[in-house]
Design an enzyme around this catalytic site. Structure first.
Site, PDB file in Angstrom:
ATOM      1  N   GLY A   1       0.827  -1.200   0.000  1.00  0.00           N
ATOM      2  CA  GLY A   1       0.000   0.000   0.000  1.00  0.00           C
ATOM      3  C   GLY A   1       0.858   1.245   0.000  1.00  0.00           C
ATOM      4  N   GLY A   2       0.214   2.388   0.057  1.00  0.00           N
ATOM      5  CA  GLY A   2       0.944   3.643   0.029  1.00  0.00           C
ATOM      6  C   GLY A   2       1.745   3.896   1.290  1.00  0.00           C
ATOM      7  N   MET A   3       1.332   3.293   2.411  1.00  0.00           N
ATOM      8  CA  MET A   3       1.995   3.555   3.677  1.00  0.00           C
ATOM      9  C   MET A   3       2.719   2.346   4.238  1.00  0.00           C
ATOM     10  SD  MET A   3      -0.798   5.834   5.702  1.00  0.00           S
ATOM     11  CE  MET A   3      -1.872   4.413   5.877  1.00  0.00           C
TER      12      MET A   3
ATOM     13  N   VAL B   1       2.657  -5.640   3.576  1.00  0.00           N
ATOM     14  CA  VAL B   1       2.314  -6.751   4.463  1.00  0.00           C
ATOM     15  C   VAL B   1       2.979  -8.023   3.947  1.00  0.00           C
ATOM     16  CG1 VAL B   1       0.445  -8.130   5.450  1.00  0.00           C
ATOM     17  CG2 VAL B   1       0.134  -5.670   5.100  1.00  0.00           C
TER      18      VAL B   1
ATOM     19  N   LYS C   1       3.255  -6.396   9.198  1.00  0.00           N
ATOM     20  CA  LYS C   1       3.034  -5.153   8.467  1.00  0.00           C
ATOM     21  C   LYS C   1       4.191  -4.206   8.724  1.00  0.00           C
ATOM     22  CE  LYS C   1      -0.210  -1.351   7.857  1.00  0.00           C
ATOM     23  NZ  LYS C   1      -1.525  -0.802   8.230  1.00  0.00           N
TER      24      LYS C   1
ATOM     25  N   ASP D   1      -9.628   3.104   8.217  1.00  0.00           N
ATOM     26  CA  ASP D   1      -9.397   2.629   6.844  1.00  0.00           C
ATOM     27  C   ASP D   1     -10.267   1.415   6.530  1.00  0.00           C
ATOM     28  OD1 ASP D   1      -8.257   2.855   4.337  1.00  0.00           O
ATOM     29  OD2 ASP D   1      -6.510   1.622   4.835  1.00  0.00           O
TER      30      ASP D   1
END
Length: 316
Positions: free
Chosen positions: A17-19, A22, A37, A135
């Protein structure tokens, strides 16, 4: 960094993901498969951000609920350039994401209501602990043989906490962010309920409730969210479920339903069972607000329990 903390062996990347990313990993100590993560170090834009993520992981670790993927551990790895890279170790939920199911089109309304009821039950447990997910989206919902698992409580935050992320970074997925989140207002349970409304709408229709084909159009001029489209007719859908979806998407956070109420309504619509903690259903009352009858009844109940618990022939 193939092994973190001398314990977690990274085996296969499961998501990006952008941040964060995983990984499927093996826990050497307990000999089990887990999800790890890794938080992107580029979010480390201020002193104490690692401690903040640690605090959020601790909050999420307190959640024990059948629809929540549990948080097991927290650690910090060191990148080659010396920067810290915090990571969160979580339960690995085996199954397929709701996002994968929705690629084939909308769900039958009964399945959509049941899935969202279980998501709401997970949110109710979090909200009862003062935690906001931030989220909620199809990619964070896993459909397992035992039911729904809501993932990614690792970026959860205490309700009402100010947004400390760096300027230009918004925590969450744009399509599911409530209007107040776009204004960087403190996260509240109502923001999760807006995302739940988007999720339910998507499950019922197979598309988002906005006329937008890009993030720029989705956010609109000045970062403002366009008005949601009315929910189209869904054959057989009970009117109370349609009303719930509309109220979740209300621009006014105070007009949105609570997670316990939404969970119970959706579960009743499909004759399903969900686990909603009593602490999420019953309002917290101050002592002076309790009526004399309630106080007396509570005292009598406590006294009766003390008698029942005493050994035979003895009281007190």
């Amino acid at each position: 960094m193939r092994t973190l903390g001398g314990r977690y062996e990274l085996e296969q990347r499961a998501g990006l993901g952008g941040m964060s990313e995983v990984w499927r990993a093996h826990d050497r100590v307990l000999d089990r498969t887990v999800a790890v993560k890794l938080i992107s170090p580029r979010l480390d834009g201020e002193a104490g951000s690692v401690e903040r993520i640690r605090a959020e992981a601790r909050s999420a670790a307190r959640l024990v609920h059948p629809n929540v993927a549990s948080v097991h551990d927290f650690g910090t790895a060191t990148l080659p350039d010396g920067r810290p890279a915090p990571y969160i170790v979580m339960e690995l939920a085996e199954g397929e994401t709701l996002a994968a199911h929705l690629r084939a089109g909308p769900l039958d309304w009964r399945i959509a209501a049941r899935v969202c009821a279980e998501v709401c039950a997970a949110l109710a447990a979090a909200h009862a602990h003062g935690i906001v997910h931030r989220d909620v989206k199809p990619a964070n919902v896993i459909l397992t043989p035992c039911g729904v698992k809501v993932l990614d409580f690792g970026i959860a935050t205490p309700a009402g906490a100010p947004d400390h992320t760096p300027d230009g970074v918004v925590v969450g997925t744009p399509a599911y962010l409530a209007p107040e989140q776009l204004d960087r207002q403190p996260a509240t349970p109502a923001a999760d309920m807006y995302a739940l409304g988007v999720l339910l709408y998507y499950c019922l229709t197979g598309h988002l409730p906005y006329e937008a084909d890009s993030t720029t159009r989705l956010l609109g001029p000045g970062g403002r969210r366009p008005e949601p489209r009315p929910l189209p007719d869904v054959p057989g859908l009970p009117p109370e479920v349609a009303d719930l979806c509309r109220s979740c998407l209300d621009a006014d956070p105070a007009a949105r339903p609570t997670s316990p109420m939404a969970a119970l309504l959706l579960a009743e619509a499909v004759d399903a069972r969900v686990y909603v903690p009593m602490s999420a259903v019953l309002p917290r009352q101050r002592a002076e607000q309790v009526s004399p009858w309630t106080s007396r009844a509570a005292a009598e109940a406590t006294e009766a329990m003390a008698v029942d618990a005493a050994p035979s022939g003895r009281v007190g």
